[in-house]
Design a protein around this motif. Structure first.
Motif, short mmCIF file in Angstrom:
data_model
loop_
_atom_site.label_atom_id
_atom_site.label_comp_id
_atom_site.label_asym_id
_atom_site.label_seq_id
_atom_site.Cartn_x
_atom_site.Cartn_y
_atom_site.Cartn_z
N GLU A 1 0.56 -1.85 0.25
CA GLU A 1 0.00 0.04 0.17
C GLU A 1 0.88 1.18 0.09
N THR A 2 0.38 2.35 -0.58
CA THR A 2 1.76 3.55 -1.10
C THR A 2 -0.10 5.11 -0.48
N VAL A 3 0.77 5.76 0.45
CA VAL A 3 0.35 7.04 0.36
C VAL A 3 0.53 8.12 -0.08
N GLU A 4 -0.22 9.00 0.13
CA GLU A 4 0.52 10.29 -0.76
C GLU A 4 0.71 10.91 0.52
N ILE A 5 2.31 11.54 1.20
CA ILE A 5 2.09 13.04 1.72
C ILE A 5 3.11 13.99 0.76
N GLY A 6 2.31 14.85 0.94
CA GLY A 6 2.80 15.97 -0.19
C GLY A 6 2.91 15.62 -1.58
N GLU A 7 3.49 15.94 -2.29
CA GLU A 7 3.81 15.16 -3.83
C GLU A 7 4.00 13.89 -3.86
N ARG A 8 4.78 12.96 -2.90
CA ARG A 8 4.94 11.88 -3.12
C ARG A 8 4.50 10.61 -2.45
N HIS A 9 4.53 9.55 -3.38
CA HIS A 9 3.85 8.28 -2.98
C HIS A 9 4.55 7.86 -1.91
N VAL A 10 4.21 7.13 -0.66
CA VAL A 10 5.60 6.43 0.44
C VAL A 10 5.02 5.22 0.51
N ASP A 11 5.57 4.42 0.65
CA ASP A 11 4.64 2.96 0.34
C ASP A 11 4.96 2.20 2.17
N LEU A 12 4.69 1.67 2.12
CA LEU A 12 4.12 1.91 3.89
C LEU A 12 3.90 -0.08 4.52
N GLY A 13 4.94 -0.66 3.78
CA GLY A 13 5.17 -2.10 3.13
C GLY A 13 6.00 -2.23 5.06
N THR A 14 7.06 -1.06 5.38
CA THR A 14 7.17 -1.11 6.50
C THR A 14 6.75 -0.90 7.84
N PHE A 15 5.51 -0.36 7.49
CA PHE A 15 4.92 -0.12 8.64
C PHE A 15 3.67 -0.87 8.95
N GLU A 16 3.22 -0.57 10.55
CA GLU A 16 2.22 -1.70 10.86
C GLU A 16 1.54 -0.09 11.21
N CYS A 17 0.34 -0.57 10.33
CA CYS A 17 -1.04 0.03 10.61
C CYS A 17 -2.37 0.16 11.18
N ARG A 18 -3.13 1.09 11.19
CA ARG A 18 -4.38 0.54 12.11
C ARG A 18 -5.39 1.90 12.24
N ASP A 19 -6.78 1.52 11.84
CA ASP A 19 -7.75 2.57 11.56
C ASP A 19 -7.86 2.96 12.96
N ILE A 20 -8.04 4.01 12.79
CA ILE A 20 -8.89 4.89 14.06
C ILE A 20 -10.72 4.67 13.75
N THR A 21 -10.91 3.95 15.34
CA THR A 21 -12.38 4.30 14.93
C THR A 21 -12.93 5.65 16.23
N ARG A 22 -12.86 5.68 17.04
CA ARG A 22 -12.21 6.21 17.42
C ARG A 22 -11.99 7.80 18.56
N SER A 23 -11.77 8.94 17.82
CA SER A 23 -11.59 9.73 17.51
C SER A 23 -11.51 10.61 16.22
N THR A 24 -11.73 11.55 16.71
CA THR A 24 -12.90 12.18 15.22
C THR A 24 -11.50 12.81 14.90
N VAL A 25 -10.25 13.08 15.04
CA VAL A 25 -8.88 13.52 14.96
C VAL A 25 -8.57 12.97 14.19
N LEU A 26 -7.88 11.37 14.63
CA LEU A 26 -7.25 10.73 13.28
C LEU A 26 -7.87 9.55 12.56
N GLN A 27 -7.53 9.64 11.92
CA GLN A 27 -8.58 8.56 11.49
C GLN A 27 -7.54 7.44 10.67
N ARG A 28 -6.00 7.26 11.20
CA ARG A 28 -5.15 6.33 10.36
C ARG A 28 -4.13 6.59 11.36
N VAL A 29 -3.07 5.57 12.39
CA VAL A 29 -1.83 6.11 12.74
C VAL A 29 -0.79 4.97 12.03
#
Length: 113
Positions: free
Chosen positions: A20-48
């Motif tokens: 999976e990749t995400v866009e940060i600014g004008e770059r696409h960053v590969d999340l292959g080395t990241f542990e990601c969590r979808d956040i459902t209990r915050s109105t500010v954060l959606q994903r960490v």
């Protein structure tokens, strides 16, 4: 039935693994080395997303991603355990509150595609 299952498993094994990749600014960053969590209990954060080895944090807020560097694992643990994740993030990690404490400018850029 068994043959269909065997064919399906063979197709899954042969299928390329796409990170999976995400866009940060004008770059696409590969999340292959990241542990990601979808956040459902915050109105500010959606994903960490956190890369423990590099101590890089990527957060999703309002559909956009931002990167923070040199974030200790203990800070991520406190963020995930906080009664208000948004309040913790805003007071302890966000640039507006911490200046450039977790800025990435001096570090090597992430590999991008």
């Amino acid at each position: 039935m068994v043959r269909a299952l065997a064919i399906l498993l063979a197709q899954l094994v042969a299928a390329p693994i796409v990170s999976e990749t995400v866009e940060i600014g004008e770059r696409h960053v590969d999340l292959g080395t990241f542990e990601c969590r979808d956040i459902t209990r915050s109105t500010v954060l959606q994903r960490v997303c956190y890369d423990r080895a590099q101590r890089d944090l990527i957060v999703g807020i309002s559909g956009a991603y931002d990167r923070y560097c040199s974030v200790p694992a203990a800070t991520i643990g406190r963020l995930l355990d906080a009664p208000s994740m948004g309040q913790f993030f805003n007071q302890n990690i966000r640039r507006e509150a911490t200046g450039e404490r977790f800025g990435c400018r001096a570090r090597e850029p992430l590999s991008s595609s």
